[in-house]
Design a protein around this motif. Structure first.
Motif, PDB file in Angstrom:
ATOM      1  N   GLY A  84       0.952  -1.032  -0.091  1.00 17.93           N
ATOM      2  CA  GLY A  84      -0.005   0.160  -0.292  1.00 17.93           C
ATOM      3  C   GLY A  84       1.192   1.219   0.217  1.00 17.93           C
ATOM      4  O   GLY A  84       1.900   1.115   0.288  1.00 17.93           O
ATOM      5  N   GLY A  85      -0.086   2.593   0.146  1.00 20.24           N
ATOM      6  CA  GLY A  85       0.905   3.830  -0.335  1.00 20.24           C
ATOM      7  C   GLY A  85       1.500   3.955  -1.376  1.00 20.24           C
ATOM      8  O   GLY A  85       1.543   3.043  -2.949  1.00 20.24           O
ATOM      9  N   ALA A  86       2.392   5.030  -1.167  1.00 20.72           N
ATOM     10  CA  ALA A  86       3.423   5.023  -2.604  1.00 20.72           C
ATOM     11  C   ALA A  86       4.936   4.614  -2.441  1.00 20.72           C
ATOM     12  O   ALA A  86       4.908   3.623  -1.571  1.00 20.72           O
ATOM     13  N   ASP A 122      -8.453  -0.642   8.199  1.00 19.15           N
ATOM     14  CA  ASP A 122     -10.256  -0.879   7.497  1.00 19.15           C
ATOM     15  C   ASP A 122     -10.384   0.787   6.858  1.00 19.15           C
ATOM     16  O   ASP A 122     -11.021   1.188   6.693  1.00 19.15           O
ATOM     17  N   THR A 123      -8.871   1.755   6.567  1.00 24.06           N
ATOM     18  CA  THR A 123      -9.428   1.668   5.557  1.00 24.06           C
ATOM     19  C   THR A 123      -8.913   1.752   4.109  1.00 24.06           C
ATOM     20  O   THR A 123      -8.005   1.180   4.137  1.00 24.06           O
ATOM     21  N   ASP A 124      -8.923   2.937   3.377  1.00 23.88           N
ATOM     22  CA  ASP A 124      -8.640   2.884   1.853  1.00 23.88           C
ATOM     23  C   ASP A 124      -6.964   3.042   1.513  1.00 23.88           C
ATOM     24  O   ASP A 124      -6.462   2.785   0.750  1.00 23.88           O
ATOM     25  N   SER A 125      -6.370   3.791   2.518  1.00 21.07           N
ATOM     26  CA  SER A 125      -5.577   4.320   2.697  1.00 21.07           C
ATOM     27  C   SER A 125      -4.437   3.077   3.560  1.00 21.07           C
ATOM     28  O   SER A 125      -3.732   3.336   4.043  1.00 21.07           O
ATOM     29  N   PHE A 126      -5.078   1.866   3.652  1.00 19.24           N
ATOM     30  CA  PHE A 126      -4.174   1.503   4.206  1.00 19.24           C
ATOM     31  C   PHE A 126      -2.537   1.064   4.256  1.00 19.24           C
ATOM     32  O   PHE A 126      -2.355   0.627   3.050  1.00 19.24           O
ATOM     33  N   LEU A 127      -1.462   0.902   4.812  1.00 21.22           N
ATOM     34  CA  LEU A 127      -0.117   1.198   4.675  1.00 21.22           C
ATOM     35  C   LEU A 127      -0.100   0.143   5.767  1.00 21.22           C
ATOM     36  O   LEU A 127       0.010  -0.216   6.975  1.00 21.22           O
ATOM     37  N   GLU A 128       1.379  -1.091   5.350  1.00 23.76           N
ATOM     38  CA  GLU A 128       1.878  -2.064   6.203  1.00 23.76           C
ATOM     39  C   GLU A 128       2.626  -2.100   5.286  1.00 23.76           C
ATOM     40  O   GLU A 128       3.086  -2.218   4.094  1.00 23.76           O
ATOM     41  N   ILE A 129       3.423  -1.698   6.388  1.00 25.45           N
ATOM     42  CA  ILE A 129       5.344  -2.044   6.025  1.00 25.45           C
ATOM     43  C   ILE A 129       6.117  -2.674   6.993  1.00 25.45           C
ATOM     44  O   ILE A 129       5.540  -3.131   8.608  1.00 25.45           O
ATOM     45  N   ARG A 130       7.276  -3.076   6.726  1.00 28.94           N
ATOM     46  CA  ARG A 130       8.076  -4.346   7.601  1.00 28.94           C
ATOM     47  C   ARG A 130       9.134  -2.916   8.488  1.00 28.94           C
ATOM     48  O   ARG A 130      10.383  -2.961   7.751  1.00 28.94           O
ATOM     49  N   ILE A 239     -17.906  -5.585   2.758  1.00 27.36           N
ATOM     50  CA  ILE A 239     -16.871  -5.519   2.356  1.00 27.36           C
ATOM     51  C   ILE A 239     -18.142  -4.223   0.543  1.00 27.36           C
ATOM     52  O   ILE A 239     -18.978  -5.199   0.251  1.00 27.36           O
ATOM     53  N   SER A 240     -17.148  -3.233   0.253  1.00 27.08           N
ATOM     54  CA  SER A 240     -18.214  -2.204  -1.099  1.00 27.08           C
ATOM     55  C   SER A 240     -18.107  -3.271  -1.987  1.00 27.08           C
ATOM     56  O   SER A 240     -17.176  -3.922  -2.659  1.00 27.08           O
ATOM     57  N   GLN A 241     -18.629  -2.694  -2.864  1.00 26.35           N
ATOM     58  CA  GLN A 241     -18.673  -3.191  -4.383  1.00 26.35           C
ATOM     59  C   GLN A 241     -17.562  -2.856  -4.988  1.00 26.35           C
ATOM     60  O   GLN A 241     -17.001  -3.870  -5.781  1.00 26.35           O
TER      61      GLN A 241
END
Length: 315
Positions: A84-86, A122-130, A239-241
């Motif tokens: 996620g993210g840039a 739980d948002t459209d901008s969810f970001l995960e990083i190690r 879950i949205s369409q």
């Protein structure tokens, strides 16, 4: 803390007192072959990240002892270390990797979820990083060849805790004999040679034990017809369409590659130690829950899915 140190049988103790309501730190250790551990927090400001790299280079020159460093590096090594993210800036990847190459630090494999920090769940901008990792020098890996780093999920923090498990290399005749004796004892405990059937008669591997176990687990995992439409209709949509369309997209080659490369090379072997050939093959091992089991069901099942099945579930 000194009382805690004595009660658990540790020889060394180093503490940093709490500042106000801020938590302190305590490091405890047992005496063993000397090695070096560094708890590390990388510079969070990207424009100042070179300070982190210079500090690592300076620390590497302080000692030739086997060296392990663990903590929040505030840097990643590749684009696969984030979701996620840039796009992560290439100059940060190159600077961090060049530094690790210069000081001779290599990653300790992470077991569990591949990311250790998150934002925007739980948002459209969810970001995960190690961001959190442990790394060590070659002579440290020689001392702890079976070291494993675990991601302990479930933390209330935006970081998950990581745990480093160490087992020293066993050397010397007495230690080797003890090691093999311990392994042989465990093997004898885990050995299932015979079990009772439904009639209370003992059967062994030559007398139908294989068929008895297969029948038990076939019946156990056979699903009876269930009317579940009414239950599903009561479950609210989460879950949205748009999200559903995203989830149903065709899997790309890059996603398959990422999923495969996150699997440890020694994972998903077959019974002979090699990789299972079938896409959905699974090897199941029964381990007794108690000493001397008498009937099927007094064992716990440990399954080992094929690499293809694990990649499929990861994607």
């Amino acid at each position: 803390m000194d009382g805690v140190r004595k009660s658990i049988g540790f020889q060394g103790l180093l503490t940093v007192e709490a500042q106000g309501r801020g938590g302190g730190l305590a490091m405890l250790w047992k005496e063993s072959q000397p090695w070096r551990l560094t708890g590390f927090y990388g510079e969070p400001n990207r424009s100042q990240r070179k300070r982190t790299w210079d500090l690592l280079r300076n620390l590497s020159r302080d000692s030739n002892l086997p060296w392990c460093i663990i903590g929040d590096m505030n840097n990643i090594r590749s684009q696969t270390n984030k979701k996620g993210g840039a796009h992560y800036p290439q100059w940060l990847l190159d600077g961090f990797n060049d530094t690790l190459e210069d000081v001779g630090l290599k990653d300790i494999d992470l077991y569990g979820h591949p990311f250790t920090w998150e934002r925007g769940r739980d948002t459209d901008s969810f970001l995960e990083i190690r961001l959190d990792r442990a790394m060590a020098t070659t002579n440290w890996f020689d001392l702890f060849p079976y070291a494993k780093l675990y991601n302990l999920e479930g933390s209330p923090s935006d970081h998950s805790a990581i745990s480093l498990g160490l087992v020293c290399r066993i050397t010397g005749d007495k230690n080797t004999k003890y090691f093999h004796a311990t392994c042989n004892k465990r093997q004898r405990i885990n050995l299932i040679s015979k079990l009772k059937n439904d009639s209370g008669q003992w059967v062994d591997w030559q007398d139908g034990l294989k068929a008895l176990i297969q029948t038990f687990y076939t019946d156990l995992f056979t699903v009876a017809p269930v009317e579940y439409d009414q239950v599903i209709d009561c479950v609210p949509h989460s879950i949205s369409q748009d999200q559903n369309l995203e989830l149903n997209k065709e899997v790309s080659k890059e996603e398959v590659k990422v999923a495969l490369f996150q699997i440890h090379p020694d994972k998903a072997p077959g019974p002979d130690g090699n990789v299972l050939k079938g896409l959905n093959d699974t090897s199941i091992v029964l381990i007794p829950k108690k000493k001397n089991p008498t009937v099927v069901g007094e064992e716990k099942e440990k399954s080992n899915s094929s690499r293809g099945a694990k990649a499929d579930s990861s994607v």
